[in-house]
Write a protein that holds these residues in place. Structure first.
Motif, PDB file in Angstrom:
ATOM      1  N   PHE A 171     -38.182  79.949  61.073  1.00  9.31           N
ATOM      2  CA  PHE A 171     -36.758  79.593  61.095  1.00  9.31           C
ATOM      3  C   PHE A 171     -36.005  80.333  62.203  1.00  9.31           C
ATOM      4  N   LEU A 172     -36.404  81.566  62.434  1.00  5.87           N
ATOM      5  CA  LEU A 172     -35.760  82.369  63.478  1.00  5.87           C
ATOM      6  C   LEU A 172     -35.978  81.711  64.854  1.00  5.87           C
ATOM      7  N   THR A 173     -37.240  81.396  65.159  1.00  6.86           N
ATOM      8  CA  THR A 173     -37.573  80.797  66.458  1.00  6.86           C
ATOM      9  C   THR A 173     -37.017  79.380  66.552  1.00  6.86           C
ATOM     10  N   PHE A 174     -37.118  78.654  65.444  1.00  8.58           N
ATOM     11  CA  PHE A 174     -36.624  77.275  65.431  1.00  8.58           C
ATOM     12  C   PHE A 174     -35.119  77.242  65.733  1.00  8.58           C
ATOM     13  N   ALA A 175     -34.377  78.107  65.045  1.00 10.29           N
ATOM     14  CA  ALA A 175     -32.921  78.140  65.247  1.00 10.29           C
ATOM     15  C   ALA A 175     -32.576  78.594  66.659  1.00 10.29           C
ATOM     16  N   GLY A 176     -33.293  79.630  67.107  1.00 14.60           N
ATOM     17  CA  GLY A 176     -33.047  80.137  68.471  1.00 14.60           C
ATOM     18  C   GLY A 176     -33.330  79.080  69.517  1.00 14.60           C
ATOM     19  N   SER A 177     -34.475  78.379  69.347  1.00 13.61           N
ATOM     20  CA  SER A 177     -34.848  77.328  70.302  1.00 13.61           C
ATOM     21  C   SER A 177     -33.849  76.189  70.261  1.00 13.61           C
ATOM     22  N   LEU A 178     -33.400  75.842  69.070  1.00 11.20           N
ATOM     23  CA  LEU A 178     -32.413  74.752  68.938  1.00 11.20           C
ATOM     24  C   LEU A 178     -31.150  75.092  69.724  1.00 11.20           C
ATOM     25  N   MET A 179     -30.729  76.361  69.606  1.00  9.63           N
ATOM     26  CA  MET A 179     -29.505  76.785  70.293  1.00  9.63           C
ATOM     27  C   MET A 179     -29.661  76.704  71.803  1.00  9.63           C
ATOM     28  N   ILE A 180     -30.903  76.902  72.271  1.00  6.96           N
ATOM     29  CA  ILE A 180     -31.128  76.845  73.726  1.00  6.96           C
ATOM     30  C   ILE A 180     -31.375  75.409  74.180  1.00  6.96           C
ATOM     31  N   TYR A 181     -32.289  74.722  73.490  1.00  8.43           N
ATOM     32  CA  TYR A 181     -32.756  73.433  74.011  1.00  8.43           C
ATOM     33  C   TYR A 181     -31.795  72.271  73.790  1.00  8.43           C
TER      34      TYR A 181
END
Lengths: 159, 65
Positions: free
Chosen positions: A128-138
């Motif tokens: 969830f941490l990486t998913f949320a972070g990636s969503l915010m970037i991508y």
């Protein structure tokens, strides 16, 4: 009367040449792609980045975008597409890019959970941490990328 | 679809594909492909063919639906 008496170019030869150039471009893209894959996976060396290949791919893409916009083919394509499709082309672009962003984020999230997570709770947390972070970037990046063709097609429509 | 009208008009003028091609300024293959219906020519080329064969666009290229 005058305009059709001008010297006729052999358009069949020209069109056939254009067809070959088109195939040639696909060949160049494929060669660049395989070269990148080779350099990154089969023969990875430090300081051996596929700069030339990336420059060719990005450069040709940018050139196509600019020339296509100058000739107005994007707005023409959009017009034809929107005539027969219920969902406008712009909306489709946005849907595809958001889906692409979510897909990339999912990939990074799962990868992070599998590679770095120890135990179920940590894996879920990392996902969830990486998913949320990636969503915010991508998502913003992909939306920005989707916005470029929108600007290009719209500009010619206004004209 | 084969363009038999064009072929007949060329024969009427007693021209070979090569001679017609030379008069227009295109290759023999282009004329051959036009007659066999394997190439979709531009209006400019159609007009050039009509001009050389002394025919109208209707007479050479019109197709009923």
């Amino acid at each position: 009367m005058r305009w059709f008496k001008q010297k006729v170019k052999d358009e069949w030869i020209e069109q056939t040449k254009n067809k070959i150039y088109k195939e040639l471009y696909v060949l160049v893209v494929l060669l660049c792609f395989f070269s990148i894959v080779y350099k990154e996976t089969v023969n990875p060396e430090p300081f051996n980045l596929p700069v030339a290949e990336l420059l060719i791919l990005a450069g040709t893409g940018i050139y196509y975008t600019i020339r296509g916009w100058q000739f107005g083919i994007f707005s023409a394509e959009k017009e034809i597409h929107d005539r027969s499709s219920r969902i406008p082309m712009t909306a489709k672009h946005f849907i595809y890019t958001v889906a692409g962003g979510v897909g990339l984020s999912l990939f990074f999230g799962i990868r992070s959970a599998v590679v770095y997570g120890e135990g179920t709770s940590q894996s879920v947390y990392y996902f969830f941490l990486t998913f949320a972070g990636s969503l915010m970037i991508y998502i913003p990046v992909m939306l920005l990328l989707a916005f470029i063709p929108f600007i290009f097609t719209r500009a010619k429509n206004v004209e | 679809m084969k363009n038999l009208k064009m072929k007949a008009a060329r024969a009427e003028k007693d021209l070979s594909q090569g001679e017609l091609a030379e008069k227009i300024g295109v290759s023999r293959q282009t004329i051959g492909l036009m007659e066999s219906g394997k190439y979709n020519p531009s209006l400019q080329l159609c007009l050039a063919v009509c001009h050389v064969l002394s025919k109208t666009l209707d007479e050479l290229f019109w197709q009923d639906e």
